[in-house]
Design a protein around this motif. Structure first.
Motif, PDB file in Angstrom:
ATOM      1  N   SER A  59     -19.992   4.712 -10.475  1.00 49.52           N
ATOM      2  CA  SER A  59     -19.381   5.573 -10.949  1.00 49.52           C
ATOM      3  C   SER A  59     -19.749   6.489 -12.192  1.00 49.52           C
ATOM      4  N   VAL A  60     -19.846   5.462 -13.123  1.00 52.36           N
ATOM      5  CA  VAL A  60     -20.393   5.848 -14.063  1.00 52.36           C
ATOM      6  C   VAL A  60     -21.693   6.398 -14.406  1.00 52.36           C
ATOM      7  N   ALA A  61     -22.523   5.600 -13.644  1.00 53.54           N
ATOM      8  CA  ALA A  61     -24.547   5.747 -13.061  1.00 53.54           C
ATOM      9  C   ALA A  61     -24.757   7.611 -13.008  1.00 53.54           C
ATOM     10  N   ILE A  62     -23.379   7.830 -11.534  1.00 52.20           N
ATOM     11  CA  ILE A  62     -23.411   9.597 -11.376  1.00 52.20           C
ATOM     12  C   ILE A  62     -22.732  10.518 -12.087  1.00 52.20           C
ATOM     13  N   ALA A  63     -22.280  10.030 -12.933  1.00 50.38           N
ATOM     14  CA  ALA A  63     -21.324  11.120 -13.632  1.00 50.38           C
ATOM     15  C   ALA A  63     -22.457  11.534 -14.987  1.00 50.38           C
ATOM     16  N   LEU A  64     -23.498  10.620 -15.431  1.00 46.86           N
ATOM     17  CA  LEU A  64     -24.279  10.599 -16.681  1.00 46.86           C
ATOM     18  C   LEU A  64     -25.765  11.134 -15.734  1.00 46.86           C
ATOM     19  N   ARG A  65     -26.426  10.953 -14.052  1.00 46.92           N
ATOM     20  CA  ARG A  65     -26.782  11.584 -13.734  1.00 46.92           C
ATOM     21  C   ARG A  65     -26.557  13.196 -13.342  1.00 46.92           C
ATOM     22  N   ASN A  66     -25.529  13.817 -12.951  1.00 44.19           N
ATOM     23  CA  ASN A  66     -25.149  14.658 -12.813  1.00 44.19           C
ATOM     24  C   ASN A  66     -25.404  15.290 -14.318  1.00 44.19           C
ATOM     25  N   ARG A  67     -25.474  14.647 -15.373  1.00 44.95           N
ATOM     26  CA  ARG A  67     -25.505  15.373 -16.714  1.00 44.95           C
ATOM     27  C   ARG A  67     -26.520  15.952 -16.997  1.00 44.95           C
ATOM     28  N   TRP A  68     -27.963  14.749 -16.326  1.00 46.42           N
ATOM     29  CA  TRP A  68     -29.761  15.636 -15.753  1.00 46.42           C
ATOM     30  C   TRP A  68     -29.402  16.775 -14.973  1.00 46.42           C
ATOM     31  N   ARG A  69     -29.095  16.476 -13.873  1.00 42.64           N
ATOM     32  CA  ARG A  69     -29.078  17.685 -12.886  1.00 42.64           C
ATOM     33  C   ARG A  69     -28.662  19.331 -13.788  1.00 42.64           C
ATOM     34  N   SER A  70     -27.352  18.978 -13.715  1.00 46.87           N
ATOM     35  CA  SER A  70     -26.819  19.844 -14.690  1.00 46.87           C
ATOM     36  C   SER A  70     -27.638  20.785 -15.936  1.00 46.87           C
ATOM     37  N   ARG A  71     -28.464  20.101 -16.146  1.00 50.61           N
ATOM     38  CA  ARG A  71     -29.402  21.056 -17.649  1.00 50.61           C
ATOM     39  C   ARG A  71     -30.877  21.561 -16.999  1.00 50.61           C
ATOM     40  N   LYS A  72     -30.865  20.717 -14.834  1.00 50.01           N
ATOM     41  CA  LYS A  72     -31.976  21.424 -14.642  1.00 50.01           C
ATOM     42  C   LYS A  72     -31.586  23.122 -14.047  1.00 50.01           C
ATOM     43  N   LEU A  73     -30.492  23.469 -13.415  1.00 50.30           N
ATOM     44  CA  LEU A  73     -29.660  24.889 -13.321  1.00 50.30           C
ATOM     45  C   LEU A  73     -30.016  25.676 -14.084  1.00 50.30           C
ATOM     46  N   THR A  74     -29.690  26.157 -13.770  1.00 51.11           N
ATOM     47  CA  THR A  74     -29.978  28.673 -13.989  1.00 51.11           C
ATOM     48  C   THR A  74     -28.568  27.926 -15.115  1.00 51.11           C
ATOM     49  N   ASP A  75     -28.571  29.139 -16.363  1.00 55.36           N
ATOM     50  CA  ASP A  75     -28.025  29.432 -17.097  1.00 55.36           C
ATOM     51  C   ASP A  75     -26.559  29.617 -16.361  1.00 55.36           C
TER      52      ASP A  75
END
Length: 482
Positions: free
Chosen positions: A43-59
């Motif tokens: 759960s913690v690992a997915i939450a951290l990776r989602n941080r990385w994924r959200s940076r790749k989204l449009t503003d």
């Protein structure tokens, strides 16, 4: 000029706040220190990776994608805090761990919840400042060496009084001229000679007199408690900026002086407004807050007394978790994209005893399992700094080699599990108490054993039974000692 600042800020965020590791890599890193609890790690690992994924989204979409906060449920000693502690070392992001019981409802004595975000900002500023210091380190060292040269080879002072142009020649006393005559060749050749010796490291132990700023002692305790904390910080900063800097002279070696001067020169080269701007962005987008003992502020049913304050703490935490703006001395900080992880044993209370609004803000629930005998065996031996490895290293400093037989480790793990079952379950912390009792005599007698020429000690199952049999059999005694 503003454009340059924005680009610099984005560079800082990319380098500090973005964890590039995949979920599997994060779990593997946590496995080096924590046994079991795969669900919590994932759960913690997915939450951290989602941080990385959200940076790749449009503003536009990035602002709408908020972190999914996590609630860890499990008895004490199963690894909740250890996951948070290791996570702090793993991620390059501002991280703060707080005890929910330290905070009180507004109007009661204690810390207000907004101080959590102020603490997070202090950590973010420290991180950005450290990175900026590394960037200017080369220039700061160069400037510090020039200042050292000025101290070691001072500019020649002209004899005579500067007022002589107005009032005629005034003769200086003979002793004064002798004092002001430099003992070092202050010409170009003399400076080059000293510079070469300085660069070669031949003057590191030479003692010089250095003028440093005398930092006033902070007003500790004057503004502790409630929202006056931030007012105290701001007032202290304001008074500090108005008061002239007091200087004092210190006698230090050249090596120590260089460190002091490098720090001063780095501060001159760093733009603190830029640091504050980058730190706010870092805290907002990458900050992680770990709430421990969240179950202690949960309220069962509706009752008066101290429970009013507990529910008040939850209501004060709620705006920060769901998204609000907190004023800090570095500027306003939005909490919408900060990741919150809460943990609690929930022995007497249940997650449903938290107020409904707060429950809804922790959508991911992870239950950490109680530790079994096999888990205790792994905890004793597998992690990088496992308990048995620690005790071996401690006694090795005396020259004593400590060895544990496999059956002895099994007996310790079995006893830890049994005592946890019979009395209060305190998880892996039970191993600390058992090992301390087991190795008490050896730790005490180690220096004498070395004097007698005994350098090897082997712990077997019989020794474990002999030292711990009374505790494991006598339930009353085990509760008293353990």
């Amino acid at each position: 000029m503003p454009r340059k600042k924005v680009e610099t800020k984005k560079e800082v965020i990319t380098e500090l706040g973005l964890n590039e590791q995949t979920p599997r890599e994060i779990v593997e890193e946590l496995n080096k220190h924590i046994v079991g609890q795969e669900d919590a790690k994932r759960s913690v690992a997915i939450a951290l990776r989602n941080r990385w994924r959200s940076r790749k989204l449009t503003d536009d979409m990035r602002d709408d994608v908020i972190p999914k906060n996590i609630l860890m449920i499990g008895s004490t000693g199963v690894g909740k805090t250890e996951i948070a502690r290791r996570l702090a070392k793993l991620v390059k992001a501002p991280f703060v761990k707080v005890e929910a019981t330290k905070f009180t409802e507004v109007g009661y004595v204690g810390r207000d919840v907004e101080s959590i975000i102020r603490d997070l900002m202090q950590i973010a500023v420290r991180m950005v400042r450290k990175q900026k210091t590394e960037e200017v380190k080369e220039k700061a060292t160069e400037n510090a060496n020039e200042r050292l040269l000025d101290i070691l080879v001072p500019e020649p002072k002209k004899a005579g009084n500067p007022l002589s142009k107005l009032f005629g020649s005034i003769e200086e006393p003979e002793e004064k001229v002798e004092e002001e005559t430099p003992t070092v060749d202050t010409g170009k050749s003399g400076r080059e000679f000293v510079k070469k010796r300085l660069e070669a490291g031949k003057l590191e132990d030479q003692v010089i007199e250095l003028e440093v700023s005398d930092h006033a002692k902070p007003m500790v305790g004057m503004f502790s408690g409630s929202s006056l904390e931030s007012m105290g910080d701001n007032l202290q900063d304001m008074i500090g900026s108005l008061m002239p800097k007091r200087m004092r002279k210190r006698k230090v070696t050249v090596a120590a002086a260089r460190k002091i001067l490098e720090q001063e020169e780095a501060e001159k080269l760093i733009d603190m407004e830029e640091v504050a701007e980058a730190a706010v962005e870092l805290a907002e987008r990458s900050g992680i807050v770990f709430f421990d003992e969240i179950d202690k502020v949960a309220v069962k049913g509706s009752s008066g007394g101290p429970d009013v304050s507990r529910e008040g703490v939850q209501r004060d935490i709620l705006p920060i978790v769901e998204g609000s703006t907190v004023m800090t001395k570095y500027g306003p900080v939005k909490t919408d994209h900060i990741l919150f992880i809460a943990a609690g044993a929930f022995h007497t209370a249940k997650p449903s005893d938290l107020i409904p609004e707060l429950q809804g803000r922790f959508p991911i629930r992870v239950e950490l399992k109680s530790l079994q005998k096999e888990d205790f065996e792994k905890i004793l031996t597998e992690p990088q700094n496992a308990l048995i490895k620690q005790y071996k290293a401690l006694l090795k400093t005396e020259g004593l080699n400590l060895e544990f037989q496999p059956e002895a480790i099994g007996r310790i793990a079995e006893m830890a599990y049994d005592v946890n079952e019979q009395s209060e379950d305190i998880g892996a912390r039970r191993l600390h108490t058992l090992l301390e009792k087991l190795l008490e005599n050896i730790s005490f007698d180690a220096p004498d054993m070395i004097k007698e020429g005994k350098t090897e000690v082997s712990i077997d199952a019989a020794y474990v039974d002999e030292r711990l049999k009374e505790i494991s059999k006598n339930r009353d005694l085990s509760q008293f000692i353990l």
